[in-house]
Write an enzyme that holds these catalytic residues in place. Structure first.
Site, PDB file in Angstrom:
ATOM      1  N   LYS A  57      -1.884 -82.935  59.555  1.00 41.09           N
ATOM      2  CA  LYS A  57      -2.966 -82.669  58.603  1.00 41.09           C
ATOM      3  C   LYS A  57      -4.276 -83.146  59.208  1.00 41.09           C
ATOM      4  CE  LYS A  57      -2.987 -80.971  54.338  1.00 41.09           C
ATOM      5  NZ  LYS A  57      -1.975 -80.057  53.763  1.00 41.09           N
ATOM      6  N   THR A 100       1.080 -68.566  49.279  1.00 43.63           N
ATOM      7  CA  THR A 100       1.462 -69.786  48.549  1.00 43.63           C
ATOM      8  C   THR A 100       1.788 -69.434  47.096  1.00 43.63           C
ATOM      9  OG1 THR A 100      -0.100 -70.978  49.955  1.00 43.63           O
ATOM     10  CG2 THR A 100       0.791 -72.171  48.065  1.00 43.63           C
ATOM     11  N   ALA A 133       0.712 -77.728  43.971  1.00 46.70           N
ATOM     12  CA  ALA A 133      -0.116 -78.862  44.399  1.00 46.70           C
ATOM     13  C   ALA A 133       0.692 -79.727  45.363  1.00 46.70           C
ATOM     14  CB  ALA A 133      -0.559 -79.686  43.195  1.00 46.70           C
TER      15      ALA A 133
HETATM   16  N1  PHE Z   1      -2.712 -75.788  53.184  1.00 45.81           N
HETATM   17  C1  PHE Z   1      -1.500 -75.316  53.801  1.00 45.81           C
HETATM   18  C2  PHE Z   1      -0.339 -76.167  53.302  1.00 45.81           C
HETATM   19  O1  PHE Z   1      -0.529 -77.206  52.703  1.00 45.81           O
HETATM   20  C3  PHE Z   1      -1.639 -75.471  55.265  1.00 45.81           C
HETATM   21  C4  PHE Z   1      -1.516 -74.293  56.166  1.00 45.81           C
HETATM   22  C5  PHE Z   1      -1.517 -72.987  55.731  1.00 45.81           C
HETATM   23  C6  PHE Z   1      -1.400 -74.531  57.498  1.00 45.81           C
HETATM   24  C7  PHE Z   1      -1.357 -71.968  56.617  1.00 45.81           C
HETATM   25  C8  PHE Z   1      -1.239 -73.522  58.397  1.00 45.81           C
HETATM   26  C9  PHE Z   1      -1.222 -72.242  57.945  1.00 45.81           C
HETATM   27  O2  PHE Z   1       0.793 -75.810  53.483  1.00 45.81           O
END
Ligand code: PHE
Length: 347
Positions: free
Chosen positions: A72, A146, A255
């Site tokens: 991260k 997502t 989340a």
């Molecule tokens: N924000 C995404 C997560 O928490 C992170 C991410 C998305 C990283 C797409 C790489 C590609 O999963």
């Protein structure tokens, strides 16, 4: 216990802001994890967030079956600041420089406070970035992936709790109508669900009206009497005190880091509330970004992968019930198994 492979903390030479890149694990492959641009009371709070979120990414990628680890990036803004465009660009360049130094051990993507255009800016310093806009050669916004993965998870939760995967006629409280939460709410409304929604931004109320959802405050939404609570904003919503006030049969949302402490999963379990581990529910972004950008899969193939989140969750619920543990414990154990299979002798 400190278990991260590498953490870089630096005052960005272009921006002067604290740039934190945490690589938790590369045991399964290059680490993935978004770049968070957010105000914190102090940079140490940003560091704490990066450490927790990167560790969760390791579990997320392992359970999603990806050949990737967890990392991260956090750009920690001083409390109360909204950066001017130049400072924002400088900070993203600083983050890109650190990521490039890691030589492919870690790649970033969008997260809270950043989007596809910001990935172009980071990409001016490093190749190791996902989700640039489609016109710029990336897979674009990861929030549709997502959201689709979250809805697959919610179907598994409905099947587990109510005997049918259909959200039709079920009630959901969606907490947070950001890029992901708004899409989840829309998909649920289209599937015939009853919705209660909330966001700290009063302007999001127009979406509630459009979807025929009941608009309320975040506090009210959290304790609403609904079938499923869907946390879709920032982490830390599940604490001993909030869990005591919940009136839902299950909690499942995109989340990241919803629990204030791992032990809170036990409190949910004792109250008979099913908690779908957030790192399983929210994997759709990394799943879709890597499927498109690395595997060059078709939309149907990506959709099938996102649907796979439902099967993963159903398996975890079954394992949890069989072993008399929480789904969180079952998920963590499965992640450990997958990681140790890669690291050590076959078990
Ligand atoms: N924000 C995404 C997560 O928490 C992170 C991410 C998305 C990283 C797409 C790489 C590609 O999963």
């Amino acid at each position: 216990m400190f278990s991260h492979e590498r953490v870089i903390i630096r005052r960005g030479p272009d921006s002067g802001l604290p740039i934190i890149v945490a690589v938790h694990s590369t045991a399964l492959g290059p680490a993935l994890g978004g770049c968070r641009l957010k105000a914190y009371p102090g940079w140490r709070d940003g560091l704490a967030d990066a450490l927790r979120l990167s560790a969760a990414m390791t579990d997320k990628c392992a359970l999603a079956g990806l050949p990737n680890g967890g990392g991260k990036t956090v750009i920690a803004l001083p409390a109360g600041t909204i950066p001017e465009p130049e400072l924002r660009t400088a900070a993203l360049h600083d983050a890109g420089t650190v990521i490039e130094e890691l030589g492919g051990r870690y790649a970033t993507g969008p997260d809270v406070g950043t989007g596809p255009d910001d990935m172009v800016t980071i990409g001016e310093r490093t190749r190791h970035v996902f989700c640039r806009p489609v016109a710029a050669g990336g897979s674009g916004d990861s929030s549709p992936g997502t959201a689709a993965g979250t809805v697959a998870a919610l179907r598994a939760v409905c099947a587990d709790r109510f005997g049918s995967p259909s959200p039709a006629g079920r009630s959901f409280a969606v907490l947070g109508l950001g890029r992901v939460g708004a899409r989840v709410a829309r998909l649920l409304a289209e599937a015939g669900a009853q919705l209660i929604v909330a966001d700290v931004d009063p302007a999001r109320r127009t979406l509630a009206d459009e979807l025929g959802a009941t608009w309320t405050t975040p506090g009210e939404a959290l304790t609403a009497a609904v079938d499923v609570l869907v946390p879709a904003a920032l982490g830390g919503v599940l604490t001993p005190s909030t869990v005591a006030g919940l009136r839902c049969a299950a909690v499942a949302g995109p989340a990241n880091n919803q629990l204030d402490d791992p032990a809170t999963a036990d409190l949910l379990h004792r109250r008979g509330i099913r908690w779908a581990p957030d790192f399983v529910v929210s994997a759709g972004g990394v799943i879709s970004a890597t499927a498109v950008e690395l595997q060059h899969e078709t939309p149907d193939q990506v959709a099938a992968r996102l649907d796979g989140i439902a099967g993963t969750l159903t398996g975890l619920f079954a394992a949890a019930d069989r072993d008399g543990i929480t789904p969180a414990a079952a998920a963590t154990a499965e992640a450990r198994r997958r990681l140790s299979r890669r690291n050590g002798p076959a078990d």
